[in-house]
Design an enzyme around this catalytic site. Structure first.
Site, PDB file in Angstrom:
ATOM      1  CD  GLU A 438      -3.022  -0.554  -0.212  1.00 51.59           C
ATOM      2  OE1 GLU A 438      -2.930   0.556  -0.759  1.00 51.59           O
ATOM      3  OE2 GLU A 438      -3.746  -1.464  -0.625  1.00 51.59           O
TER       4      GLU A 438
HETATM    5  C1  LIG Z   1       3.257  -9.751   0.811  1.00 52.50           C
HETATM    6  C2  LIG Z   1       2.917  -8.742  -0.224  1.00 52.50           C
HETATM    7  C3  LIG Z   1       1.581  -8.500  -0.525  1.00 52.50           C
HETATM    8  C4  LIG Z   1       1.244  -7.579  -1.523  1.00 52.50           C
HETATM    9  N1  LIG Z   1      -0.073  -7.438  -1.884  1.00 52.50           N
HETATM   10  C5  LIG Z   1      -0.371  -6.722  -3.015  1.00 52.50           C
HETATM   11  C6  LIG Z   1      -1.703  -6.728  -3.558  1.00 52.50           C
HETATM   12  O1  LIG Z   1      -2.624  -7.316  -2.993  1.00 52.50           O
HETATM   13  N2  LIG Z   1      -1.917  -6.069  -4.737  1.00 52.50           N
HETATM   14  C7  LIG Z   1      -0.926  -5.405  -5.388  1.00 52.50           C
HETATM   15  O2  LIG Z   1      -1.181  -4.854  -6.434  1.00 52.50           O
HETATM   16  N3  LIG Z   1       0.347  -5.370  -4.887  1.00 52.50           N
HETATM   17  C8  LIG Z   1       0.642  -6.009  -3.727  1.00 52.50           C
HETATM   18  N4  LIG Z   1       1.922  -6.016  -3.230  1.00 52.50           N
HETATM   19  C9  LIG Z   1       2.947  -5.248  -3.918  1.00 52.50           C
HETATM   20  C10 LIG Z   1       3.370  -4.015  -3.114  1.00 52.50           C
HETATM   21  O3  LIG Z   1       2.354  -3.065  -3.119  1.00 52.50           O
HETATM   22  C11 LIG Z   1       4.692  -3.527  -3.743  1.00 52.50           C
HETATM   23  O4  LIG Z   1       5.679  -4.456  -3.357  1.00 52.50           O
HETATM   24  C12 LIG Z   1       5.050  -2.124  -3.290  1.00 52.50           C
HETATM   25  O5  LIG Z   1       4.174  -1.200  -3.884  1.00 52.50           O
HETATM   26  C13 LIG Z   1       6.488  -1.740  -3.631  1.00 52.50           C
HETATM   27  O6  LIG Z   1       6.774  -2.006  -4.960  1.00 52.50           O
HETATM   28  P1  LIG Z   1       8.098  -2.833  -5.327  1.00 52.50           P
HETATM   29  O7  LIG Z   1       8.061  -4.083  -4.523  1.00 52.50           O
HETATM   30  O8  LIG Z   1       8.170  -2.974  -6.789  1.00 52.50           O
HETATM   31  O9  LIG Z   1       9.268  -1.964  -4.792  1.00 52.50           O
HETATM   32  P2  LIG Z   1       9.975  -0.742  -5.585  1.00 52.50           P
HETATM   33  O10 LIG Z   1       8.929   0.174  -6.111  1.00 52.50           O
HETATM   34  O11 LIG Z   1      10.961  -1.299  -6.529  1.00 52.50           O
HETATM   35  O12 LIG Z   1      10.705  -0.003  -4.387  1.00 52.50           O
HETATM   36  C14 LIG Z   1      11.989  -0.393  -3.903  1.00 52.50           C
HETATM   37  C15 LIG Z   1      12.511   0.701  -2.967  1.00 52.50           C
HETATM   38  O13 LIG Z   1      12.636   1.931  -3.691  1.00 52.50           O
HETATM   39  C16 LIG Z   1      11.906   2.958  -3.042  1.00 52.50           C
HETATM   40  N5  LIG Z   1      11.282   3.837  -4.027  1.00 52.50           N
HETATM   41  C17 LIG Z   1      10.721   3.499  -5.212  1.00 52.50           C
HETATM   42  N6  LIG Z   1      10.209   4.586  -5.804  1.00 52.50           N
HETATM   43  C18 LIG Z   1      10.456   5.637  -4.994  1.00 52.50           C
HETATM   44  C19 LIG Z   1      10.158   7.019  -5.043  1.00 52.50           C
HETATM   45  N7  LIG Z   1       9.486   7.564  -6.058  1.00 52.50           N
HETATM   46  N8  LIG Z   1      10.549   7.799  -4.014  1.00 52.50           N
HETATM   47  C20 LIG Z   1      11.215   7.292  -2.968  1.00 52.50           C
HETATM   48  N9  LIG Z   1      11.523   5.984  -2.862  1.00 52.50           N
HETATM   49  C21 LIG Z   1      11.142   5.159  -3.855  1.00 52.50           C
HETATM   50  C22 LIG Z   1      10.836   2.244  -2.222  1.00 52.50           C
HETATM   51  O14 LIG Z   1      10.402   3.043  -1.129  1.00 52.50           O
HETATM   52  C23 LIG Z   1      11.566   0.984  -1.798  1.00 52.50           C
HETATM   53  O15 LIG Z   1      12.309   1.238  -0.643  1.00 52.50           O
HETATM   54  C24 LIG Z   1       2.268  -6.875  -2.200  1.00 52.50           C
HETATM   55  C25 LIG Z   1       3.606  -7.104  -1.869  1.00 52.50           C
HETATM   56  C26 LIG Z   1       3.933  -8.029  -0.919  1.00 52.50           C
HETATM   57  C27 LIG Z   1       5.389  -8.299  -0.643  1.00 52.50           C
END
Ligand SMILES: Cc1cc2nc3c(=O)[nH]c(=O)nc-3n(C[C@H](O)[C@H](O)[C@H](O)COP(=O)(O)OP(=O)(O)OC[C@H]3O[C@@H](n4cnc5c(N)ncnc54)[C@H](O)[C@@H]3O)c2cc1C
Length: 599
Positions: A438
């Site tokens: 989220e």
């Molecule tokens: C157990 C679990 C359940 C989940 N459930 C759902 C679900 O039901 N539906 C769904 O759609 N998704 C779901 N997700 C996905 C989750 O919402 C994403 O993992 C999350 O949005 C982060 O995206 P990412 O993993 O690609 O990390 P990334 O976006 O690659 O981020 C990696 C790091 O970079 C930082 N970062 C990236 N962009 C920026 C920025 N603009 N400014 C500052 N820092 C930044 C982040 O804060 C983080 O520390 C789930 C994930 C998990 C692990």
């Protein structure tokens, strides 16, 4: 063995009845019937359900996990039965719209109830939580026909909902969504892969309603070209019965650090030609629709933080009462570790921060009630501005603290905390996801600084600080020396944060990296300050001669405020120093990571 969950009813009642207070909610149209008796009955019954049905399968669910067999996910033992009991008791529909079978109760009441479910069994609760998100999206943006097909079944809990946003290349940055939607008569054909989908597949309900973000052919690039679709697992016949299976499959489920009982699925859409999807609202406005529900989902995840912190505290407190180790100055014989000053420090850090986080989450929920129901448009708008401001703070501060609190819980157990059998480790593992999904903490901090402060020229931030300052003055003017001290420290913190705000508002145009470096310290300082504010307010209430709470509650609440004032609140001043040194910090980060950035 893990300790049973007992709802912290005294604190919940205090916040609902005294701090919000409920009498204000009762003035809102539609909530006149929400009287003390109703609130007391609901909280009492919910606490029994949490303790007797959900809590006993929390640790076993974690140990057992979910199994994927032939594209069907089997949830751990007891989950299916608990889910049936949960929906039969009507818990899922507490705050939902009465037009579709919901009970229409205020967020101020649903919030403590939801906290109990999250505390008792966070992995279980993710299913109703995601369903609530789907209900909200459909209620706000779908057609009347779509609402009549999906809402009654989702609100009754017969069907569950999911949110399908994330893709391998589209995490925080949803502008990169590449799942395709091709128009095909009265529907669309969806193809693509979504990852990390919570409860994307499971055996708790007969149907699953996936809300999916996808892109139409020739849609504009970026966030303005994303549409929202309803993609049911089983298609629905005209008479509401279940039709054929749709072209959507669970390809795999993740092996992960925590919430083992919550299946996190890779979802494959359209392997046999295209999953049938129905457009929600207008084309290309999907992300905007998602954001309307994401804000409440963010408050819900913040509440998860409160809940897991409470559970970790209860676990640690019970262990500290039992474990005998070492001697305590000026006391004879060996005593439980609870008597060591350092263990008391850890327990009080856990307890007081959880209380502060809870108070803030409930106050935000009351703001939602005002924003939705108040007859005066101006009050609805100002309440919504306050909720919008508090949302990233509740989400990110409560969850970041939850991890620290759960980690302290492990520490209180010593080596036994690191061993799975006590259950302390599960809370730390479960808490860890809450700062990620989220919207990560980084995204929340950017939202607070960019959208909620800079775009608003600091108006709402200054309004909140002024309110907190008024509370600080009220404490300083009190005759009680403890309250004077609380007021004095709160005043120091408001002055410091006002200074940081001025710096950020002046510097952001010319020094964007320097201000962004301060985004998380800023969010944290607001969290700590709001926590101090609400504990100060609580101390004023319990100190008043007219207050007649349960035995011992008043002195414990006052002690919480005093402890927090000494141990937590002073961090604001240090964080403000970090924020205002943004230019130096940004340069040090650039220089320090130069080998990574310019290899
Ligand atoms: C157990 C679990 C359940 C989940 N459930 C759902 C679900 O039901 N539906 C769904 O759609 N998704 C779901 N997700 C996905 C989750 O919402 C994403 O993992 C999350 O949005 C982060 O995206 P990412 O993993 O690609 O990390 P990334 O976006 O690659 O981020 C990696 C790091 O970079 C930082 N970062 C990236 N962009 C920026 C920025 N603009 N400014 C500052 N820092 C930044 C982040 O804060 C983080 O520390 C789930 C994930 C998990 C692990």
């Amino acid at each position: 063995m893990p300790v049973d969950y007992r709802a912290p009813l005294a604190d919940m009642h205090f916040i609902v009845h005294q701090l919000i207070p409920l009498s204000r909610i009762q003035t809102l149209p539609g909530y006149e019937e929400v009287d003390d008796d109703l609130v007391n009955t609901i909280l009492e019954e919910a606490s029994k359900f949490a303790n007797q049905v959900l809590s006993p399968i929390n640790w076993t669910g974690d140990q057992e996990g979910c199994i994927l067999e032939h594209a069907v996910v089997k949830t751990p033992s007891g989950f299916k039965d608990a889910y049936q009991q949960y929906i039969e008791a009507g818990w899922i529909s507490l705050a939902a719209n009465p037009n579709f079978g919901g009970q229409g109760l205020p967020a101020s009441l649903a919030t403590p109830v939801n906290e109990m479910w999250h505390s008792a069994n966070m992995a279980f609760m993710l299913c109703p939580m995601l369903t609530a998100g789907a209900i909200e999206a459909i209620e706000h943006h779908a057609t009347a026909n779509q609402q009549s097909i999906y809402l009654p079944k989702l609100i009754s809990g017969e069907w569950a909902g999911t949110m399908n946003l994330t893709e391998p290349a589209a995490g925080s940055d949803l502008s990169a969504v590449s799942t395709k939607a091709i128009p095909n008569g009265d529907h669309y054909l969806i193809t693509g892969t979504k990852i990390f989908i919570t409860y994307g597949e499971h055996d708790l309900t007969e149907n699953i309603v996936h809300l999916v973000l996808a892109r139409l052919p020739n849609a504009p690039a970026g966030v303005k070209g994303i549409s929202l679709f309803i993609v049911p697992k089983f298609l629905v016949n005209a008479d509401g019965s279940l039709g054929p299976r749709n072209d959507v499959q669970c390809a795999s489920i993740e092996h992960k650090l925590g919430i083992h009982a919550s299946p996190t699925a890779v979802m494959s859409f359209g392997e046999a030609g295209g999953a049938i999807g129905y457009l929600v609202g207008e084309e290309n406005r999907g992300l905007e629709y998602m954001f309307t529900m994401m804000n409440n989902a963010r408050l819900a995840v913040g509440l998860e933080g409160v809940a897991v912190a409470e559970r970790a505290y209860q676990q640690a407190a019970e262990y500290a009462k039992e474990r005998v180790q070492g001697k305590v100055p000026q006391k004879s014989g060996k005593l439980p570790i609870l008597h060591h000053a350092d263990v008391q420090r850890m327990l009080m850090l856990m307890k007081t921060q959880t209380e502060a986080m809870r108070a803030l989450a409930y106050i935000a929920a009351a703001g939602v009630d005002f924003a939705q129901k108040h007859p005066d448009e101006a009050i609805r708008q100002s309440s919504q501005r306050r909720v919008d401001f508090l949302t990233p703070i509740v989400k990110a501060w409560s969850t970041e603290q939850a991890i620290e609190i759960a980690s302290l819980g492990v520490q209180v157990h010593g080596g036994m905390g690191y061993i799975e059998e006590t259950g302390a480790a599960q809370h730390l593992r479960d808490a860890r996801i809450t700062t990620i999904y989220e919207g990560t903490t980084g995204i929340q901090a950017g939202d607070l600084l960019g959208r909620k402060i800079i775009r608003d020229d600091g108006v709402e931030a200054r309004k909140l600080i002024a309110e907190i300052e008024a509370e600080a003055q009220a404490c300083q003017n009190h005759t009680d020396p403890d309250l004077q001290l609380i007021g004095h420290e709160l005043h120091k913190a408001t002055q410091a944060l006002a200074k940081a705000l001025n710096w950020l508002l002046t510097a952001h145009n010319d020094q964007p990296q320097a201000t962004l470096a301060g985004a998380y310290p800023l969010l944290r300082s607001f969290g700590i300050l709001c926590g101090g504010w609400l504990l100060a307010k609580s101390a004023l209430i319990v100190n008043s001669p007219s207050y007649s709470g349960q035995n011992g509650f008043a002195s414990q609440k006052k002690a919480s405020a005093i402890f927090y004032t000494h141990e937590v609140l002073p961090h604001v001043v240090g964080l403000v120093q970090t924020i205002c040194a943004g230019a130096d910090v940004a340069k040090a980060m650039n220089d320090g990571l130069a080998d990574l950035m310019n290899p």
